[in-house]
Design a protein around this motif. Structure first.
Motif, PDB file in Angstrom:
ATOM      1  N   MET A 160      48.316  -7.056 -12.250  1.00 44.04           N
ATOM      2  CA  MET A 160      47.258  -5.879 -12.148  1.00 44.04           C
ATOM      3  C   MET A 160      47.992  -4.861 -11.746  1.00 44.04           C
ATOM      4  O   MET A 160      47.610  -3.600 -12.041  1.00 44.04           O
ATOM      5  CB  MET A 160      46.352  -6.198 -11.220  1.00 44.04           C
ATOM      6  N   ALA A 161      49.153  -4.776 -11.198  1.00 42.73           N
ATOM      7  CA  ALA A 161      49.885  -3.509 -10.650  1.00 42.73           C
ATOM      8  C   ALA A 161      50.618  -2.865 -11.884  1.00 42.73           C
ATOM      9  O   ALA A 161      51.044  -3.264 -12.854  1.00 42.73           O
ATOM     10  CB  ALA A 161      51.046  -4.040  -9.621  1.00 42.73           C
ATOM     11  N   LEU A 193      31.635  18.665  -8.080  1.00 39.22           N
ATOM     12  CA  LEU A 193      32.803  18.410  -8.832  1.00 39.22           C
ATOM     13  C   LEU A 193      33.205  18.582 -10.037  1.00 39.22           C
ATOM     14  O   LEU A 193      34.050  18.843 -10.706  1.00 39.22           O
ATOM     15  CB  LEU A 193      33.001  16.904  -8.367  1.00 39.22           C
ATOM     16  N   LYS A 194      32.006  18.348 -10.917  1.00 38.23           N
ATOM     17  CA  LYS A 194      32.308  18.258 -12.313  1.00 38.23           C
ATOM     18  C   LYS A 194      32.281  19.779 -12.769  1.00 38.23           C
ATOM     19  O   LYS A 194      32.615  19.964 -13.880  1.00 38.23           O
ATOM     20  CB  LYS A 194      30.768  17.625 -13.109  1.00 38.23           C
ATOM     21  N   GLN A 226      42.846  10.337  -5.503  1.00 41.86           N
ATOM     22  CA  GLN A 226      41.428  10.845  -6.176  1.00 41.86           C
ATOM     23  C   GLN A 226      39.997  10.352  -5.785  1.00 41.86           C
ATOM     24  O   GLN A 226      39.098  11.121  -5.513  1.00 41.86           O
ATOM     25  CB  GLN A 226      41.680  10.799  -7.616  1.00 41.86           C
ATOM     26  N   ASN A 227      40.042   9.060  -5.560  1.00 41.41           N
ATOM     27  CA  ASN A 227      38.846   8.524  -5.182  1.00 41.41           C
ATOM     28  C   ASN A 227      38.702   9.089  -3.718  1.00 41.41           C
ATOM     29  O   ASN A 227      37.361   9.354  -3.598  1.00 41.41           O
ATOM     30  CB  ASN A 227      39.010   6.784  -5.131  1.00 41.41           C
ATOM     31  N   SER A 268      31.962  14.029  -0.697  1.00 44.49           N
ATOM     32  CA  SER A 268      30.563  13.631  -0.587  1.00 44.49           C
ATOM     33  C   SER A 268      30.101  13.495   0.804  1.00 44.49           C
ATOM     34  O   SER A 268      29.216  13.897   1.376  1.00 44.49           O
ATOM     35  CB  SER A 268      30.294  12.455  -1.396  1.00 44.49           C
ATOM     36  N   GLU A 306      37.110  12.357  -3.741  1.00 42.29           N
ATOM     37  CA  GLU A 306      35.856  12.788  -4.186  1.00 42.29           C
ATOM     38  C   GLU A 306      35.010  11.954  -3.059  1.00 42.29           C
ATOM     39  O   GLU A 306      33.635  12.847  -2.669  1.00 42.29           O
ATOM     40  CB  GLU A 306      35.527  11.768  -5.317  1.00 42.29           C
ATOM     41  N   PHE A 307      35.016  10.996  -2.520  1.00 41.90           N
ATOM     42  CA  PHE A 307      34.160  10.312  -1.599  1.00 41.90           C
ATOM     43  C   PHE A 307      34.304  11.192  -0.134  1.00 41.90           C
ATOM     44  O   PHE A 307      33.358  11.311   0.450  1.00 41.90           O
ATOM     45  CB  PHE A 307      34.720   8.960  -1.268  1.00 41.90           C
ATOM     46  N   TYR A 327      34.204   8.755  -8.742  1.00 45.40           N
ATOM     47  CA  TYR A 327      33.900   7.811  -7.631  1.00 45.40           C
ATOM     48  C   TYR A 327      32.603   7.728  -7.141  1.00 45.40           C
ATOM     49  O   TYR A 327      31.860   6.864  -6.895  1.00 45.40           O
ATOM     50  CB  TYR A 327      35.109   7.873  -6.750  1.00 45.40           C
ATOM     51  N   ILE A 328      32.229   8.851  -7.161  1.00 44.61           N
ATOM     52  CA  ILE A 328      30.929   9.280  -6.390  1.00 44.61           C
ATOM     53  C   ILE A 328      29.483   8.482  -7.310  1.00 44.61           C
ATOM     54  O   ILE A 328      29.000   7.719  -6.721  1.00 44.61           O
ATOM     55  CB  ILE A 328      30.360  10.602  -6.247  1.00 44.61           C
ATOM     56  N   GLU A 382      45.691   7.492  -7.775  1.00 45.22           N
ATOM     57  CA  GLU A 382      44.393   7.146  -8.362  1.00 45.22           C
ATOM     58  C   GLU A 382      43.549   6.979  -6.636  1.00 45.22           C
ATOM     59  O   GLU A 382      42.553   7.453  -6.640  1.00 45.22           O
ATOM     60  CB  GLU A 382      44.489   5.619  -8.779  1.00 45.22           C
ATOM     61  N   ARG A 438      36.347   5.428 -14.472  1.00 44.05           N
ATOM     62  CA  ARG A 438      36.964   6.530 -14.643  1.00 44.05           C
ATOM     63  C   ARG A 438      37.378   7.161 -16.202  1.00 44.05           C
ATOM     64  O   ARG A 438      37.141   8.052 -16.558  1.00 44.05           O
ATOM     65  CB  ARG A 438      38.121   6.871 -13.818  1.00 44.05           C
ATOM     66  N   GLY A 496      46.033  -2.635  -6.075  1.00 42.07           N
ATOM     67  CA  GLY A 496      46.955  -2.436  -7.034  1.00 42.07           C
ATOM     68  C   GLY A 496      46.869  -1.119  -7.878  1.00 42.07           C
ATOM     69  O   GLY A 496      47.453  -0.893  -8.967  1.00 42.07           O
ATOM     70  N   GLU A 497      46.118  -0.144  -7.117  1.00 35.50           N
ATOM     71  CA  GLU A 497      46.148   1.156  -7.943  1.00 35.50           C
ATOM     72  C   GLU A 497      47.216   1.903  -7.270  1.00 35.50           C
ATOM     73  O   GLU A 497      48.011   1.856  -6.232  1.00 35.50           O
ATOM     74  CB  GLU A 497      44.717   1.603  -7.720  1.00 35.50           C
ATOM     75  N   THR A 498      47.404   2.909  -8.049  1.00 35.20           N
ATOM     76  CA  THR A 498      48.788   4.003  -7.534  1.00 35.20           C
ATOM     77  C   THR A 498      47.957   5.011  -6.649  1.00 35.20           C
ATOM     78  O   THR A 498      46.913   4.871  -6.438  1.00 35.20           O
ATOM     79  CB  THR A 498      48.925   4.532  -8.904  1.00 35.20           C
TER      80      THR A 498
END
Lengths: 71, 323
Positions: free
Chosen positions: A1-2, B188-189, B251-252, B259, B255-256, A18-19, B248, A12, B243-245
């Motif tokens: 997964m990495a 945001l959009k 960015q999440n 809000s 946004e959170f 995310y919201i 990423e 996305r 496992g996200e970079t």
């Protein structure tokens, strides 16, 4: 997964932020509730406002966002 | 509804201009309204009496508005305290960087839709004007997003061309996180930003509100700042699950964070608005009470003066007849 940064989560890639993703998950969880708690939770989900975009110093006509559930 | 009643009473006050402070004016009124025995007494006191009635009505309305504001304040204050858990972790994790210097700034101003709430909207407008001057310069771009009708009116004259979005009608239903998050999503959009600054009034007590600014950095800016060290630099020392970079995650998070911070700012501003309305309505009721006292005194004086005049006329007339 990495991954090395190339793959993005499905939401996305579909253009959601995310919201909006978390709002959809929230409404899913709220709809799992049973009755008295369910209507209490539905009260916390109401949305109503009017937003208008401005261009060159003039407002365009406002669009009213009024849904009782999340987008 | 309260506003329409207040306007009506205000018009009544304007139509009956009575200068009740000078004794000369008072005696002039008595002579001028000499319409006969009953007329002389009734006309001048009538003006004062109608004025007293409208002041009393205004006092009732402002007292009622104060009660409504204080009962709403209790509910919103509870919600605000409960919402602290949403944004405090963000401040602990990402810090607040008000002095960050970026190219694209978006200033989100939170104001109210309704008036009669004291000076909070004008202080927010002043702070945002100051922020605008602070963040503008060559190659820099600052835009406004205005929440609430009062802010729109205050800012439109000077910054017509910098306003990106305006939002109104937020207070028709009690504030909840879903509404604010949909709004945050829309913002945001629609805008590009390197840093978002939210201008609002922090609620400290019923009498005092602190205009404050919270800053949210876009993920790219946060990345740059984290290289510079400080709280953001510690971000690398956290273990990231999933496992996200890092981009990423940032960015999440950004946004959170927007809000949640917008939700908190909107709640604090709502508390401040209700508190300011409470204290200003309280002051108006007090002023209306004082005005009523002064009017009552002058009413009694006018009444007694006209009775004395009548009596003296009767007596002098009787004396002329007999003597």
């Amino acid at each position: 997964m990495a991954s090395s940064g190339a793959a993005v989560p499905f939401w996305r890639a579909a253009g959601m932020t995310y919201i909006s993703y978390s709002n959809i998950c929230t409404s899913l969880v709220r709809s799992c509730l049973k009755e008295p708690h369910r209507s209490n939770a539905a009260n916390r989900e109401k949305v109503h406002f009017a937003i208008s975009k401005w261009s060159n110093g003039k407002p365009e006509s406002p669009t009213i966002r009024s849904d009782s559930a999340t987008e | 509804m309260a506003m329409a009643a207040l306007r009506r009473e205000g018009r009544l006050l304007l139509i009956s201009p009575v200068s009740y402070n000078s004794p000369v004016a008072r005696s002039m009124i008595n002579h001028d309204n000499e319409l006969g025995l009953m007329g002389a007494r009734a006309a001048s006191t009538q003006a004062v009496r109608s004025r007293m009635k409208s002041v009393k009505n205004i006092q009732k309305i402002t007292k009622a508005m104060k009660m409504v504001a204080s009962s709403k304040l209790r509910g919103v204050q509870n919600k605000t305290i409960n919402s602290r858990g949403l944004w405090q972790p963000f401040t602990a994790l990402l810090g607040d960087a008000p002095s960050v210097d970026v190219k694209k700034n978006v200033i989100v101003v939170i104001t109210s839709d309704k008036g009669l709430c004291g000076g909070i909207n004008s202080t927010s407008a002043k702070v945002s004007k100051f922020l605008y001057k602070l963040t503008s310069g060559p190659e820099k771009d600052t835009k406004f997003v205005v929440l609430g009708d009062k802010g729109k009116v205050l800012l439109v004259r000077e910054f017509k061309n910098s306003i990106e979005l305006t939002v109104s009608g937020l207070q028709k239903i009690p504030l909840n996180y879903t509404q604010i998050s949909v709004l945050a999503d829309d913002i945001l959009k629609n805008v590009e930003y390197d840093a978002l600054r939210i201008v609002y009034n922090k609620f400290q007590s019923v009498m005092s509100f602190l205009p404050s600014v919270s800053t949210i950095l876009s993920p790219e800016t946060a990345e740059k700042e984290s290289e510079a060290g400080g709280i953001l630099g510690e971000l690398d020392s956290y273990e990231i699950e999933g496992g996200e970079t890092k981009a990423e995650i940032l960015q999440n998070l950004a946004e959170f964070q927007f809000s949640c911070l917008l939700y908190n700012s909107a709640m604090e501003n709502a508390c401040s608005e209700l508190g300011a309305r409470m204290s200003s309505m309280d002051n108006s009721s007090k002023n209306a009470g004082e005005m009523l006292d002064r009017l009552t005194l002058s009413y009694n004086r006018t009444r007694q003066a006209s009775i004395t005049t009548e009596l003296s006329e009767i007596i002098s007339g009787a004396a002329a007849l007999t003597g």
